[in-house]
Each structure stands twice: as C-alpha cells, then as structure tokens.
Design a protein around this motif. Structure first.
Motif, PDB file in Angstrom:
ATOM      1  N   ILE A   1     -11.923   1.033  -5.171  1.00  0.00           N
ATOM      2  CA  ILE A   1     -11.818   2.088  -4.163  1.00  0.00           C
ATOM      3  C   ILE A   1     -11.101   3.306  -4.725  1.00  0.00           C
ATOM      4  O   ILE A   1     -10.054   3.183  -5.359  1.00  0.00           O
ATOM      5  CB  ILE A   1     -11.038   1.570  -2.933  1.00  0.00           C
ATOM      6  N   ASP A   2     -11.671   4.484  -4.457  1.00  0.00           N
ATOM      7  CA  ASP A   2     -11.017   5.766  -4.734  1.00  0.00           C
ATOM      8  C   ASP A   2     -10.399   6.228  -3.416  1.00  0.00           C
ATOM      9  O   ASP A   2     -11.110   6.653  -2.513  1.00  0.00           O
ATOM     10  CB  ASP A   2     -12.049   6.780  -5.247  1.00  0.00           C
ATOM     11  N   ASP A   3      -9.077   6.109  -3.288  1.00  0.00           N
ATOM     12  CA  ASP A   3      -8.401   6.439  -2.032  1.00  0.00           C
ATOM     13  C   ASP A   3      -8.352   7.932  -1.756  1.00  0.00           C
ATOM     14  O   ASP A   3      -8.276   8.339  -0.599  1.00  0.00           O
ATOM     15  CB  ASP A   3      -6.976   5.885  -2.030  1.00  0.00           C
ATOM     16  N   VAL A   4      -8.396   8.750  -2.791  1.00  0.00           N
ATOM     17  CA  VAL A   4      -8.340  10.199  -2.602  1.00  0.00           C
ATOM     18  C   VAL A   4      -9.585  10.678  -1.866  1.00  0.00           C
ATOM     19  O   VAL A   4      -9.509  11.416  -0.885  1.00  0.00           O
ATOM     20  CB  VAL A   4      -8.173  10.923  -3.962  1.00  0.00           C
ATOM     21  N   ALA A   5     -10.758  10.234  -2.326  1.00  0.00           N
ATOM     22  CA  ALA A   5     -12.019  10.620  -1.690  1.00  0.00           C
ATOM     23  C   ALA A   5     -12.385   9.686  -0.532  1.00  0.00           C
ATOM     24  O   ALA A   5     -13.221  10.025   0.296  1.00  0.00           O
ATOM     25  CB  ALA A   5     -13.141  10.620  -2.722  1.00  0.00           C
ATOM     26  N   GLY A   6     -11.767   8.499  -0.501  1.00  0.00           N
ATOM     27  CA  GLY A   6     -12.094   7.529   0.542  1.00  0.00           C
ATOM     28  C   GLY A   6     -13.408   6.829   0.303  1.00  0.00           C
ATOM     29  O   GLY A   6     -14.107   6.478   1.258  1.00  0.00           O
ATOM     30  N   ASN A   7     -13.765   6.618  -0.957  1.00  0.00           N
ATOM     31  CA  ASN A   7     -15.057   6.005  -1.308  1.00  0.00           C
ATOM     32  C   ASN A   7     -14.866   4.639  -1.947  1.00  0.00           C
ATOM     33  O   ASN A   7     -13.943   4.424  -2.721  1.00  0.00           O
ATOM     34  CB  ASN A   7     -15.811   6.876  -2.316  1.00  0.00           C
ATOM     35  N   THR A   8     -15.793   3.741  -1.642  1.00  0.00           N
ATOM     36  CA  THR A   8     -15.884   2.480  -2.358  1.00  0.00           C
ATOM     37  C   THR A   8     -16.841   2.703  -3.520  1.00  0.00           C
ATOM     38  O   THR A   8     -18.004   3.045  -3.314  1.00  0.00           O
ATOM     39  CB  THR A   8     -16.404   1.365  -1.447  1.00  0.00           C
TER      40      THR A   8
ATOM     41  N   THR B   1      -6.812   6.479  -7.502  1.00  0.00           N
ATOM     42  CA  THR B   1      -7.209   7.856  -7.790  1.00  0.00           C
ATOM     43  C   THR B   1      -8.579   7.844  -8.466  1.00  0.00           C
ATOM     44  O   THR B   1      -9.038   6.783  -8.897  1.00  0.00           O
ATOM     45  CB  THR B   1      -6.181   8.528  -8.724  1.00  0.00           C
TER      46      THR B   1
ATOM     47  N   VAL C   1      -1.904   3.477  -4.944  1.00  0.00           N
ATOM     48  CA  VAL C   1      -2.918   4.449  -4.524  1.00  0.00           C
ATOM     49  C   VAL C   1      -3.986   4.513  -5.598  1.00  0.00           C
ATOM     50  O   VAL C   1      -3.676   4.628  -6.778  1.00  0.00           O
ATOM     51  CB  VAL C   1      -2.302   5.849  -4.310  1.00  0.00           C
TER      52      VAL C   1
ATOM     53  N   ARG D   1       0.807  -1.227   0.000  1.00  0.00           N
ATOM     54  CA  ARG D   1       0.000   0.000   0.000  1.00  0.00           C
ATOM     55  C   ARG D   1       0.836   1.272   0.000  1.00  0.00           C
ATOM     56  O   ARG D   1       0.332   2.352  -0.270  1.00  0.00           O
ATOM     57  CB  ARG D   1      -0.955   0.001   1.189  1.00  0.00           C
TER      58      ARG D   1
END
Length: 121
Positions: A45-52, A25, A23, A19
């Motif tokens: 998963i979008d790690d920038v927004a923290g959304n699945t 995006t 990342v 990890r």
C-alpha cells in the motif's frame, strides 16, 4: 450487531498504535498482513496516494491450485508471490506492517518468503 471479541479489539488497538509510526510512501510502500483462521492476506500500500499497489492471498487462484501442505508454508509462498508482483511493478523496498499480530508463525513465514523473493525491509 454482536459484541466485539476482546482479542480482536486488543489487536485493533495494537494496529492503531503501530500505524502511528508506520507510513507507506511511493518510494517505500507498506506491506500489510491480515490473517484469518484458514487464510493469510497481504497488500502493498502507498499511504500517500491511498492506493493498493499489489495484493496476494492464499485464496487467489494460483495458490488454491498449489498442493502445499501447512498454513506456514502457504504463507511463505504468498510472501514469495507478493515479492514477485512487487518486483514486476518496480518495488524493491517496503515497510513491514504485521497488522497487530505477533511476529511469529505465519506472519514470520510470510515476511521471510518476501525477503527470499527479493524484497528489502
């Protein structure tokens, strides 16, 4: 609370190491895999927004009803379904996160199914 399984703690170390470099995006989200003894799960998963953005597993309703034999074949079907969900949300490219597991067997089958479904990684 019981002791942590040594194999599981080694996998968690691998996850942390992986990890650092991977990342997700908004343009190229992360396709994350988790497997248990019976089932396999994946999320985009979008790690920038923290959304699945999308999720699929062998426990979901569409997969339970299917008469598919073998865990690897079920994993391939999960890959095809997650690719279908991603296409519906306009996701074409992803970064593959194998979750600390060896790229072999069910993990490989899931990724190949996702590629067959049209995801690019």
């Amino acid at each position: 609370m019981g002791k942590i399984n040594p194999k599981e703690s080694a996998r968690i170390k691998r996850v942390k190491r992986i990890r650092k470099n991977i990342v997700g995006t908004p343009e190229r989200p992360r396709l994350r895999v988790f497997k248990s003894a019976k089932h396999i799960y994946c999320q985009i998963i979008d790690d920038v927004a923290g959304n699945t953005l999308a999720a699929m597993s062998t426990v979901d309703k569409g997969m339970i009803a299917a008469d598919i034999k073998g865990k690897s074949e079920k994993a391939r079907q999960v890959g095809l379904k997650i690719a279908e969900l991603a296409k519906g949300k306009g996701i074409e490219k992803v970064v593959f996160d194998r979750g600390g597991y060896i790229y072999h067997g069910r993990v490989k089958a899931l990724s190949e199914g996702a590629r067959e479904g049209g995801l690019d990684f």
